[in-house]
Design a protein around this motif. Sequence first.
Motif, PDB file in Angstrom:
ATOM      1  N   GLY A 368       0.804  -1.212   0.000  1.00  0.00           N
ATOM      2  CA  GLY A 368       0.000   0.000   0.000  1.00  0.00           C
ATOM      3  C   GLY A 368       0.843   1.270   0.000  1.00  0.00           C
ATOM      4  O   GLY A 368       0.369   2.352  -0.363  1.00  0.00           O
ATOM      5  N   ASN A 386      -0.058   5.709   2.382  1.00  0.00           N
ATOM      6  CA  ASN A 386      -0.372   4.284   2.444  1.00  0.00           C
ATOM      7  C   ASN A 386      -1.844   4.091   2.111  1.00  0.00           C
ATOM      8  O   ASN A 386      -2.720   4.573   2.817  1.00  0.00           O
ATOM      9  N   GLY A 388      -3.469   1.167   1.813  1.00  0.00           N
ATOM     10  CA  GLY A 388      -4.102  -0.063   2.291  1.00  0.00           C
ATOM     11  C   GLY A 388      -3.726  -1.296   1.489  1.00  0.00           C
ATOM     12  O   GLY A 388      -2.888  -1.236   0.587  1.00  0.00           O
ATOM     13  N   GLU A 389      -4.360  -2.399   1.825  1.00  0.00           N
ATOM     14  CA  GLU A 389      -3.872  -3.694   1.335  1.00  0.00           C
ATOM     15  C   GLU A 389      -4.593  -4.221   0.113  1.00  0.00           C
ATOM     16  O   GLU A 389      -4.274  -5.279  -0.393  1.00  0.00           O
ATOM     17  N   HIS A 390      -5.591  -3.490  -0.339  1.00  0.00           N
ATOM     18  CA  HIS A 390      -6.392  -4.005  -1.444  1.00  0.00           C
ATOM     19  C   HIS A 390      -5.832  -3.457  -2.759  1.00  0.00           C
ATOM     20  O   HIS A 390      -5.826  -2.251  -2.985  1.00  0.00           O
ATOM     21  N   THR A 394      -5.821   0.440  -3.959  1.00  0.00           N
ATOM     22  CA  THR A 394      -4.576   1.206  -3.911  1.00  0.00           C
ATOM     23  C   THR A 394      -4.343   1.903  -5.248  1.00  0.00           C
ATOM     24  O   THR A 394      -3.994   3.082  -5.299  1.00  0.00           O
TER      25      THR A 394
ATOM     26  N   LEU B 102      -7.678  -2.086  11.659  1.00  0.00           N
ATOM     27  CA  LEU B 102      -7.825  -1.458  10.348  1.00  0.00           C
ATOM     28  C   LEU B 102      -7.286  -0.035  10.357  1.00  0.00           C
ATOM     29  O   LEU B 102      -6.552   0.382   9.466  1.00  0.00           O
ATOM     30  N   LYS B 105      -3.426   0.224  10.743  1.00  0.00           N
ATOM     31  CA  LYS B 105      -2.749  -0.071   9.482  1.00  0.00           C
ATOM     32  C   LYS B 105      -2.714   1.153   8.570  1.00  0.00           C
ATOM     33  O   LYS B 105      -1.761   1.400   7.861  1.00  0.00           O
ATOM     34  N   ARG B 106      -3.803   1.890   8.562  1.00  0.00           N
ATOM     35  CA  ARG B 106      -3.890   3.052   7.671  1.00  0.00           C
ATOM     36  C   ARG B 106      -3.245   4.297   8.294  1.00  0.00           C
ATOM     37  O   ARG B 106      -3.227   5.358   7.683  1.00  0.00           O
ATOM     38  N   SER B 131     -12.750  -5.591   4.782  1.00  0.00           N
ATOM     39  CA  SER B 131     -12.286  -4.391   4.087  1.00  0.00           C
ATOM     40  C   SER B 131     -12.815  -3.091   4.687  1.00  0.00           C
ATOM     41  O   SER B 131     -12.594  -2.031   4.107  1.00  0.00           O
TER      42      SER B 131
END
Lengths: 417, 417
Positions: A368, A386, A388-390, A394, B102, B105-106, B131
């Motif tokens: 991310g 950043n 995120g993980e998707h 992203t 969540l 992480k962000r 998500s």
Amino acid sequence: MNAAIVTIGDEILIGQIIDTNSAWIAQQLNLTGVQIKEIRSISDNHQAILNTLRDFESGMDLVVLTGGLGPTKDDITKKSLAEYFESRMVENQEVLIHIGELFKKRGFSLTETNRQQAILPHNCIPLKNNSGTAAGMWFERSGTIFVSMPGVPFEMKGIVNDELLPRLQSMINGNVIIHKTIMTQGVPESYLAAKIKDWEEALPDDIKLAYLPRPGIVRLRMTAIGKNRDYLNVLLQQEEIKLLSIISDDVFATEDISLEQFIGNLLKEKKLSLSTAESCTGGNIASSLTSVAGSSAYFIGSVVAYSNEIKINELGVSKDDIENYGAVSEKVVTAMAQNVRIKMKTDFGIATSGIAGPSGGTEEKPVGTTWIAVSSAEKCIARRFNFGEHRGRTIDRATLTSLNMLRKIILGIEIKP
Amino acid sequence: MNAAIVTIGDEILIGQIIDTNSAWIAQQLNLTGVQIKEIRSISDNHQAILNTLRDFESGMDLVVLTGGLGPTKDDITKKSLAEYFESRMVENQEVLIHIGELFKKRGFSLTETNRQQAILPHNCIPLKNNSGTAAGMWFERSGTIFVSMPGVPFEMKGIVNDELLPRLQSMINGNVIIHKTIMTQGVPESYLAAKIKDWEEALPDDIKLAYLPRPGIVRLRMTAIGKNRDYLNVLLQQEEIKLLSIISDDVFATEDISLEQFIGNLLKEKKLSLSTAESCTGGNIASSLTSVAGSSAYFIGSVVAYSNEIKINELGVSKDDIENYGAVSEKVVTAMAQNVRIKMKTDFGIATSGIAGPSGGTEEKPVGTTWIAVSSAEKCIARRFNFGEHRGRTIDRATLTSLNMLRKIILGIEIKP
């Protein structure tokens, strides 16, 4: 005037097609001052149609039905309406002549199936379908209007514009509905809500607020309902000014417009040009810019540099910098933005380099992590994010964020670190 | 199992957004053997939600609601459900921890608004939202299941796939449902239907066929329903063989996979690499290739050459050729494909040049005219197409057609003129 929209057809219930008719009809009716209370999709089944007509007859002023009026076997709507309104079926001469003319134009002769389309319930007003053979029908009972139209979008749209809206406009003299949409980028919905909480709570009763989020974008929509359009307009303008005094940093437009369209208008108006150098966005910025008609006036081209070799050979990034700082770094993304701008002789250059995932992350640079740079002849601004993980998100967020950085630079708005 | 799908939100009723969630949910439920009886869009209004819950509790086995679960003020669904099911509100530790993670992480800290999202009705089963912060909720009463999910499409889809479908599948017993999807590219639905008419009419009663079209792609989905899985499998295989004997030229895969994913697998497996030189597709081929995780293994990069100058300077197209033949010509697109392949040292090069519209067409080259070339060390094949007058569709079709040409070249399938 309250209304319900009903779509008839199994293809919608199994998810084979998306119902776009209802949204379009809702928009048109809304502009006329009709308030939509419900949208319903039902099976093309006699009983389901009768139940729905009954459901809405008591509560609605207007019920708009589409679908199930074609020339083939599934012509169930007309039959159900005829039963519901206890109609006799009669051949309508005007409709028959229209169908005949349509077929003549197309070089076909009339079949029996087509002739039957001119047979309509005696107690409906036919609504002319200039683009097809299935006429619309207008019924009235106990104060409720029922309008039935074919489901083929361009036929339906023709009937709405040529017949339905003019009839409704001449009938309605009640509430006006006005919307105002504010477009924000880069702020999560919950943050936005916290920021504007006090303003939102103090909104006058005539105005409602809705948050409409998509990845990277939140639209704030104010809706004003009342009798006096001028008064509502003033009210909305006042609230817009108050709102912008709180969140102007996050707003990119005060109308419902995409960021790529907004950037396009801005570049065109100022006669500026743009190129992109994309790593993690993989061409998505270019693709989103060129989705706008007329983009060749300001968008020159892009180097999608997915491998390091292309970054070095095509974008003049230093091999040492990639080794010392990594491809996802301020050094590299800055060089990409500067060099693509020089190479393509544009006023601005945008560059991205990040880890879209799902793999490739490290502790220092998790999935991310994305660097974005925007360069002009005067300066180059780079920022780390950043997203995120998707993977898909992203890419979308990096695209929107880069366009918004460009917007701020063009308009001379500070980009905070 | 009968189901209703309910979308909550004024933005749909005023036609500002099109309800695509319902079609997607309908498809997924359908595959699980659930039959959708009605799709409804209602206002985000307490009474409208209660009325709808009541309406469906008697007739439906399953009611799926989306929308109105976000962190902000217009999120009325949870409150209405709590009232309807006479719930106490309790903080759910698991959900709270998930929300906290969540945000960490962000790089944001938790706001009070976010904490409140962990407060859920005591008598629902929370459905995990990997998500996002708004958990799904599963209620049961008098034999009806009510499931509520946020309206943001990717959050909703995650909950459906991770939580809802597995739970439903374990509940439904009786018939087995097996699907087989055949992916075709480049043939309009009506043409395909005419080609396979005899085969379709001779299908056994256990098998149903659905045409699922999108721009440039038609998916043919066979669904077999019955008691015996092995028997149904044999039946489907036999029909697949018959079908492929008729339309194998048009098929790119015999599973539900995107063309860009298929190409990715093919290139990876054969250790081959690819670059693109895009004019009218404007980066859309690169963007579609890089939407696939792991694409850096085979996709090296792209030159998006929107202006002629970039075609000349970056892709070595001859200025004379552009003047003599035009940018949308076999000469130019061939040079683009060859030169990007050589420049980026890849096994294959794809190039596009066309008139995406809405303006720029001529009598000889109307809007939609597109040249596509695919080049390898051995040969370069170029073809001319007309993809119609709709800009977005022309770009999508050109993208898919170019990838399908590449597929045929890799697999040694003849590309007809």
